[in-house]
Design a protein around this motif. Structure first.
Motif, PDB file in Angstrom:
ATOM      1  N   HIS A  61      16.801  48.833  23.983  1.00  0.00           N
ATOM      2  CA  HIS A  61      15.859  47.757  23.681  1.00  0.00           C
ATOM      3  C   HIS A  61      16.500  46.827  22.662  1.00  0.00           C
ATOM      4  O   HIS A  61      17.103  47.284  21.689  1.00  0.00           O
ATOM      5  CB  HIS A  61      14.549  48.318  23.126  1.00  0.00           C
ATOM      6  N   PHE A  63      16.190  43.193  20.162  1.00  0.00           N
ATOM      7  CA  PHE A  63      15.286  42.291  19.454  1.00  0.00           C
ATOM      8  C   PHE A  63      16.104  41.259  18.693  1.00  0.00           C
ATOM      9  O   PHE A  63      17.175  41.572  18.168  1.00  0.00           O
ATOM     10  CB  PHE A  63      14.409  43.064  18.458  1.00  0.00           C
ATOM     11  N   ASN A  68      11.167  40.634  21.156  1.00  0.00           N
ATOM     12  CA  ASN A  68      11.753  41.502  22.172  1.00  0.00           C
ATOM     13  C   ASN A  68      12.514  40.651  23.181  1.00  0.00           C
ATOM     14  O   ASN A  68      11.926  39.856  23.897  1.00  0.00           O
ATOM     15  CB  ASN A  68      10.646  42.304  22.874  1.00  0.00           C
TER      16      ASN A  68
END
Length: 190
Positions: A61, A63, A68
């Motif tokens: 993930h 950011f 995001n």
């Protein structure tokens, strides 16, 4: 965005390390303590946490300024190249790879849970959804931070490093065996 609407956001005490632990909560982890680094660079702040588990999938993930970036971007490409290079360098230096064996990017990301978070003055996103970071300087910044810090982490934790590298090598050997089996079937079918 709807003016006046509330958005539910899950906050993790302990930041991205806790987030990584949360993502791995129902999995068997390869190493108990996640790798974590946070460093200021000329391009901006780089923060990375990662932990390997015994699954075959990847959960990464990204950011940028707490947004995001679901499609990744330059910070993700810098992370991927640094991870692959660092794992190969460590494995070769410590005699864990045979002959001309090398680990591919897919091999070193199998079973990986990672969070890459960058903070920068003027983020440049591609598209209106802000799903992909376009700042070219972040690739080099993330790459440098991960190369140095992950390399030091592996050197300081040889048992953990060995378990991670063995998982990566098993992924590489399985990939190679699948390729050979596919070629064999194609030759017989031809």
């Amino acid at each position: 965005f709807i003016p006046g609407a509330w958005v539910a956001v899950r906050v993790f005490e302990g930041g991205i390390v806790s987030f990584v632990r949360h993502l791995n909560r129902n999995r068997h982890v390869v190493h108990e303590r996640p790798f974590y680094v946070q460093r200021e660079t000329p391009a901006g702040q780089v923060e990375v946490a990662l932990q390997y588990n015994d699954t075959y999938g990847e959960s990464t993930h990204t950011f940028a300024n707490n947004i995001n970036t679901s499609d990744g971007g330059t910070h993700l490409s810098g992370f991927k190249s640094a991870l692959t290079r660092t794992m190969n360098d460590y494995a070769k230096r410590n005699g864990l790879l045979k002959g001309d064996e090398t680990l591919s990017g897919d091999d070193v990301r199998e079973g990986l849970t990672a969070i890459i978070s960058v903070k920068l003055e003027e983020p440049q996103f591609e598209g209106q959804t802000k799903a992909k970071l376009g700042n070219a300087e972040m690739a080099g910044a993330v790459q440098t931070v991960v190369n140095e810090s992950l390399g030091a982490f592996l050197e300081e934790n040889p048992q953990v490093a060995r378990r991670i590298i063995e998982k990566c090598i098993n992924a590489a050997r399985a990939r190679e065996a699948a390729r050979k089996a596919r070629e064999l079937v194609q030759r017989k079918g031809g």
